[in-house]
Design an enzyme around this catalytic site. Structure first.
Site, PDB file in Angstrom:
ATOM      1  N   ARG A  40       0.815  -1.214   0.000  1.00 38.67           N
ATOM      2  CA  ARG A  40       0.000   0.000   0.000  1.00 38.67           C
ATOM      3  C   ARG A  40       0.850   1.266   0.000  1.00 38.67           C
ATOM      4  O   ARG A  40       0.425   2.294  -0.522  1.00 38.67           O
ATOM      5  CB  ARG A  40      -0.926   0.006   1.219  1.00 38.67           C
ATOM      6  CG  ARG A  40      -2.109  -0.917   1.026  1.00 38.67           C
ATOM      7  CD  ARG A  40      -2.985  -0.906   2.244  1.00 38.67           C
ATOM      8  NE  ARG A  40      -4.306  -1.416   1.940  1.00 38.67           N
ATOM      9  CZ  ARG A  40      -5.134  -1.910   2.847  1.00 38.67           C
ATOM     10  NH1 ARG A  40      -4.762  -1.956   4.115  1.00 38.67           N
ATOM     11  NH2 ARG A  40      -6.323  -2.339   2.500  1.00 38.67           N
ATOM     12  N   LYS A 203     -17.185 -15.189   5.171  1.00 36.99           N
ATOM     13  CA  LYS A 203     -18.613 -14.975   5.395  1.00 36.99           C
ATOM     14  C   LYS A 203     -19.419 -14.656   4.147  1.00 36.99           C
ATOM     15  O   LYS A 203     -19.026 -13.850   3.329  1.00 36.99           O
ATOM     16  CB  LYS A 203     -18.806 -13.832   6.396  1.00 36.99           C
ATOM     17  CG  LYS A 203     -18.415 -14.212   7.806  1.00 36.99           C
ATOM     18  CD  LYS A 203     -18.870 -13.146   8.788  1.00 36.99           C
ATOM     19  CE  LYS A 203     -17.764 -12.165   8.988  1.00 36.99           C
ATOM     20  NZ  LYS A 203     -18.036 -10.889   9.491  1.00 36.99           N
ATOM     21  N   GLY A 356      -8.198  -8.472   1.111  1.00 41.26           N
ATOM     22  CA  GLY A 356      -6.868  -8.535   1.709  1.00 41.26           C
ATOM     23  C   GLY A 356      -6.284  -9.939   1.699  1.00 41.26           C
ATOM     24  O   GLY A 356      -5.120 -10.137   1.348  1.00 41.26           O
ATOM     25  N   GLY A 379     -12.744  -4.030   1.265  1.00 44.18           N
ATOM     26  CA  GLY A 379     -14.077  -3.539   1.657  1.00 44.18           C
ATOM     27  C   GLY A 379     -14.580  -2.491   0.689  1.00 44.18           C
ATOM     28  O   GLY A 379     -15.736  -2.543   0.246  1.00 44.18           O
TER      29      GLY A 379
END
Ligand code: ADP
Ligand code: MG
Length: 403
Positions: A40, A203, A356, A379
């Site tokens: 990053r 999830k 990630g 996200g």
């Protein structure tokens, strides 16, 4: 159609001799006081270098982690990033120990060429996450031009992402956000078919919005990871003690029906790697079909599934991947994830990776350079593909300024 309509690019703004506040995402993983992956930081360099070349007076700001206690301030300081930035930029980085203080105002006039300021972790200040007006005003008091290049934080309405640019008149995006949105727009608006999405990870609930929004566009869904067992359970298949989101069974069933109704493909694993207990070196077995016996849990997709998924991947023209196929952190349960990563590296289609853990798996396999785009924001990229507006982008659209 472009998600960047009405938003200025850094190249369209006059930066010379201006105090330019660049919000970046330096939320890098740190272990034992060392940066494990500076992906990053490197991704933000083109924007910082450009601002310096334009003779701007540059101040950089970022968050790191989710600091809650005083103890967290020791492990989540950006001082360690200042050091890495010095090496990467070959430039003098002056570290400002308080993110919401007055110090930058005094430092700017004396700032030399090839010298930049870096603020301490924005989240050490209470006003950042609450998007307080005080914090935004303080930052604005020394900002002539605001640049957002923090793609991974642009879905958060925080002071440095939304409050500050809503006060500053001259504002725009850096090169990283431009690339991120251009790549995601390829998936959203300029898709070449067949369009395939590989979805895994922990999830179903994280990814359901994206599946719903992309249902009409995606031709083939390959499901793996823990979310596969919620889908299998919804179909009535025995899943042993595999991870399942009971509250999402109804939704999973509905999605299966909707996808089949459209003559699209939703593939679920037809074999699995199973264990009785999850630990490194745990004794494992491979099932012969999709049935998982009582007392066992699935930790990876099996070899037959890997083969089928790889074949689908090789045939696709546009590919999006979010979430590993198994518990890839524990060897050898990374095999399914590696198989997908290898097929992604091989396919001729356009490959985009968000998330990630999926990105980490690709990098660990040394396949980073074989992908068209690895998003710095899991996200944020999912929210964008869900069709949600990112607050950090919306505030930059012309005509939206409050001042
Ligand atoms: P990403 O960061 O790429 O979006 P997620 O954070 O959604 O991915 O999911 C990653 C996590 O999912 C990993 O920690 C991995 O161990 C877990 N996971 C994958 N498959 C399984 C499984 N079968 N059972 C339990 N956890 C799993
Ligand atoms: Mg993750």
């Amino acid at each position: 159609m472009s998600g960047l309509e009405g938003i200025k690019k850094i190249t369209e703004l006059n930066l010379k001799d201006k105090r330019v506040f660049i919000r970046v995402d330096f939320n890098v993983p740190i272990e034992n006081d060392k940066i494990v992956d500076d992906f990053r930081i490197r991704a933000a360099l083109p924007t910082i270098k450009y601002a310096l070349a334009q003779e701007a007076k540059v101040i950089i700001a970022s968050h790191m982690g989710r600091p809650k206690t005083e103890e967290d301030k020791k492990t989540m300081s950006l001082e360690i990033v200042a050091e890495r930035l010095r090496e990467l930029l070959e430039c003098d980085v002056v570290f400002v120990h308080e993110a919401d203080g007055n110090a930058p105002k005094g430092l700017f006039p004396a700032l030399k060429r090839n010298q930049i300021l870096l603020l301490e972790n924005l989240r050490f200040s209470e006003g950042e996450e609450s998007n307080s007006h005080e914090m935004a005003s303080q930052l604005a008091s020394y900002t002539d031009v605001y640049i957002n290049d923090a793609f991974g934080a642009s879905h958060r309405a925080h002071a440095s992402i939304v409050g500050l640019p809503s006060i500053v008149r001259e504002k725009g995006i850096g090169f990283l956000i431009e690339k991120e949105i251009d790549m995601l727009d390829k998936v959203l608006y300029k898709t070449e078919s067949p369009f395939l999405a590989v979805l895994g990870g922990s999830k179903v609930s994280d990814k359901i919005g994206m599946i719903q929004n992309m249902l009409t566009k995606i031709d083939t869904f390959l499901i793996g990871g823990a979310m596969a067992y919620t889908f299998l359970a919804a179909k009535g298949s025995p899943i042993g003690k595999s991870r399942v989101e009971t509250a999402k069974l109804g939704l999973a069933k509905e999605l299966i029906d909707r996808i089949q109704g459209r003559e699209k493909k939703l593939l679920l694993p037809i074999d699995h790697v199973i264990v009785q207990e999850l630990k490194p070196g745990a004794e494992h077995k491979i099932t012969t079909n999709e049935i998982i016996p009582e007392g066992w849990m699935a930790v990876d997709i099996g070899p037959k599934t890997r083969q089928i998924y790889a074949n689908e991947i090789l045939r696709a023209a546009t590919l999006f991947w979010n979430g590993p196929m198994g518990v890839y952190e524990v060897k050898p349960f990374d095999a399914g994830t590696l198989a997908v990563a290898n097929a992604f590296a091989e396919t001729a289609g356009t490959t985009i990776i968000g998330g990630g853990d999926s990105a980490a798996a690709v990098k660990a396999a040394g396949l980073e350079n074989k992908m068209d785009h690895i998003s710095t924001g899991g996200g944020a990229s999912l929210e964008y593909l869900e069709g949600s507006k990112l607050p950090g982008l919306e505030v930059l659209r012309q005509g939206k300024a409050k001042s």
